[in-house]
Write a protein that holds these residues in place. Structure first.
Motif, short mmCIF file in Angstrom:
data_model
loop_
_atom_site.label_atom_id
_atom_site.label_comp_id
_atom_site.label_asym_id
_atom_site.label_seq_id
_atom_site.Cartn_x
_atom_site.Cartn_y
_atom_site.Cartn_z
N LYS A 32 -31.14 5.91 -18.59
CA LYS A 32 -31.32 4.50 -18.90
C LYS A 32 -30.90 4.19 -20.34
N ASN A 33 -29.77 3.51 -20.48
CA ASN A 33 -29.25 3.15 -21.79
C ASN A 33 -29.52 1.66 -22.02
N PHE A 38 -28.55 -4.09 -21.05
CA PHE A 38 -28.39 -5.46 -21.54
C PHE A 38 -27.16 -6.11 -20.93
N HIS A 39 -26.04 -5.40 -20.96
CA HIS A 39 -24.79 -5.97 -20.46
C HIS A 39 -24.75 -6.02 -18.93
N ILE A 40 -25.44 -5.12 -18.27
CA ILE A 40 -25.53 -5.19 -16.81
C ILE A 40 -26.27 -6.46 -16.41
N LYS A 90 -25.18 -9.51 -27.95
CA LYS A 90 -25.37 -10.96 -28.06
C LYS A 90 -25.37 -11.55 -26.66
N PRO A 91 -26.38 -12.32 -26.31
CA PRO A 91 -26.38 -12.95 -24.98
C PRO A 91 -25.30 -14.02 -24.89
N VAL A 92 -24.77 -14.22 -23.69
CA VAL A 92 -23.76 -15.26 -23.51
C VAL A 92 -24.40 -16.62 -23.79
N PRO A 93 -23.62 -17.56 -24.32
CA PRO A 93 -24.16 -18.88 -24.65
C PRO A 93 -24.74 -19.58 -23.41
N LEU A 94 -25.71 -20.41 -23.65
CA LEU A 94 -26.39 -21.24 -22.66
C LEU A 94 -27.31 -20.48 -21.71
N SER A 105 -36.25 -6.55 -14.92
CA SER A 105 -36.59 -5.34 -14.19
C SER A 105 -35.40 -4.36 -14.11
N ILE A 106 -34.20 -4.85 -14.40
CA ILE A 106 -33.03 -3.98 -14.41
C ILE A 106 -32.96 -3.32 -15.78
#
Length: 107
Positions: A32-33, A38-40, A90-94, A105-106
């Motif tokens: 678990k990385n 985060f990106h998944i 960084k999360p995608v905007p919006l 949970s992922i």
């Protein structure tokens, strides 16, 4: 830095078409990385957003509605892919923060 480098392949893979999310999930199943997870979550959210918007926009059968949807999703996807390549979380905007909350949970 080691966490980012070890999870970068799975993170980038998650943005490749819809199937990339599931391939990346299997790649990240044992070790678990956090970076890859985060990106998944971001890529899964983008994929589901694309499908949802596509189902709605399909009812209108209009390029004036379809093209902005494609541009919107492509811009968010590009942003997510670039942050994965650069090793950033960084999360995608919006919608990115919502994706992190909805798919927490992922891991």
């Amino acid at each position: 830095m080691n966490t980012i480098e070890s999870g970068k392949t799975a993170a980038i893979t998650s943005y490749i078409l819809g199937i990339g999310v599931f391939i990346a999930m299997s790649m990240n199943a044992e070790d678990k990385n956090a970076f890859a997870s985060f990106h998944i979550r971001q890529a899964l959210g983008l994929f589901l957003t694309f499908i949802s918007l596509g189902l709605i926009v399909n009812n209108f059968d209009s390029l004036m509605i379809s093209i902005p949807m494609w541009i919107f999703v492509f811009m968010l996807w590009s942003y997510g892919m670039l942050t994965a390549v650069k090793g950033e979380t960084k999360p995608v905007p919006l919608l990115g923060e919502l994706y992190q909350k909805w798919f927490k949970s992922i891991s």
